[in-house]
Design an enzyme around this catalytic site. Sequence first.
Site, PDB file in Angstrom:
ATOM      1  N   SER A 181      14.075  15.504  -4.503  1.00  0.00           N
ATOM      2  CA  SER A 181      13.132  14.384  -4.355  1.00  0.00           C
ATOM      3  C   SER A 181      13.857  13.217  -3.722  1.00  0.00           C
ATOM      4  CB  SER A 181      12.626  13.970  -5.742  1.00  0.00           C
ATOM      5  OG  SER A 181      11.969  12.722  -5.675  1.00  0.00           O
TER       6      SER A 181
ATOM      7  N   TYR B 199      15.028  11.833 -14.097  1.00  0.00           N
ATOM      8  CA  TYR B 199      14.501  12.583 -12.942  1.00  0.00           C
ATOM      9  C   TYR B 199      15.463  12.487 -11.743  1.00  0.00           C
ATOM     10  CZ  TYR B 199      10.828  13.916  -9.523  1.00  0.00           C
ATOM     11  OH  TYR B 199      10.079  14.518  -8.533  1.00  0.00           O
TER      12      TYR B 199
ATOM     13  N   LYS C  27      17.212  15.566  -9.940  1.00  0.00           N
ATOM     14  CA  LYS C  27      16.958  15.865  -8.533  1.00  0.00           C
ATOM     15  C   LYS C  27      18.229  15.752  -7.672  1.00  0.00           C
ATOM     16  CE  LYS C  27      12.638  17.009  -8.623  1.00  0.00           C
ATOM     17  NZ  LYS C  27      12.334  18.452  -8.637  1.00  0.00           N
TER      18      LYS C  27
END
Length: 254
Positions: free
Chosen positions: A143, A155, A159
């Site tokens: 991402s 996150y 990622k």
Amino acid sequence: MSSTEQQRVAIVTGGARGIGAATAERLAADGRAVAVLDLDEGACAEVVEKITAGGGRAMGVGADVSDAEQVTAAVARVAEELGPPTVLVNNAGVLRDNLLFKMTESDWDTVLDVHLKGAFLMTRATQKHMVDAGFGRIVNLSSSSALGNRGQANYAAAKAGMQGFTKTLAIELGKFGITANAVAPGFIVTDMTAATAERMRMTFEEFQKLAASQIPVQRVGRPEDVANTIAFLAGDAAGFVSGQVVYVAGGPLD
Ligand code: NAP
């Protein structure tokens, strides 16, 4: 595909909706048999039906990618029912956004478990089929948040971890005809970004408008934008592209 060629089998995790669903449909359109894997097997039915209605082969598989036993059983089932999987798209994902001081251990563990451990378990279970076939394509969803994003320490770490994981797979598995690449989307219109809009106390429409104004191509992304890129990297023609991170974000990111 000629009649003498064997149809390649792909697994798309988190395939019931969003980017995963678009990817499953696109890979099927490219001639792959597709296992649509998601937490709830019933939720995969719509995508499976779309593929089979279009003349493709597909099956739904219910499994939690962060659970080693479920992953082993799911991959074995795919190999048995569709054939040995040699294309894997590690796409399943969840958000547990929170500023660091409010982030719980459970927020951290859930996100790292689904994205990073899930990709590890799925890849470990699938690679033997790729090694046996002397061919494999692994595409991992990273991402733009890998570069850092407020409220997403968990996150972003997962990622960014996907990128290191991908490069290492490329190094270890290249000699078996297997490539591994990461696709890192920017803003894509899915339930995930709809949930983020809610957290930001904006309507999804306002949130998309704001995002589009900051993107060089002046629009937000669609699941198909990501699926098209994954399809290239998962294709036979991409055999000399490995260990790369491709940002699909409507502009440059670094
Ligand atoms: P989405 O619409 O929320 O879909 C994610 C799918 O993953 C859902 O079907 C979900 O199932 C499934 N899933 C969640 N936990 C799972 C588990 N433990 N095992 C198996 N499946 C599980 O998300 P999306 O926006 O399409 O995102 C797909 C991927 O792209 C994710 O890895 C995401 O981080 C990445 N990404 C998205 C964007 C974006 O803007 N949308 C940007 C960058 C990266 P349930 O429905 O049952 O929860």
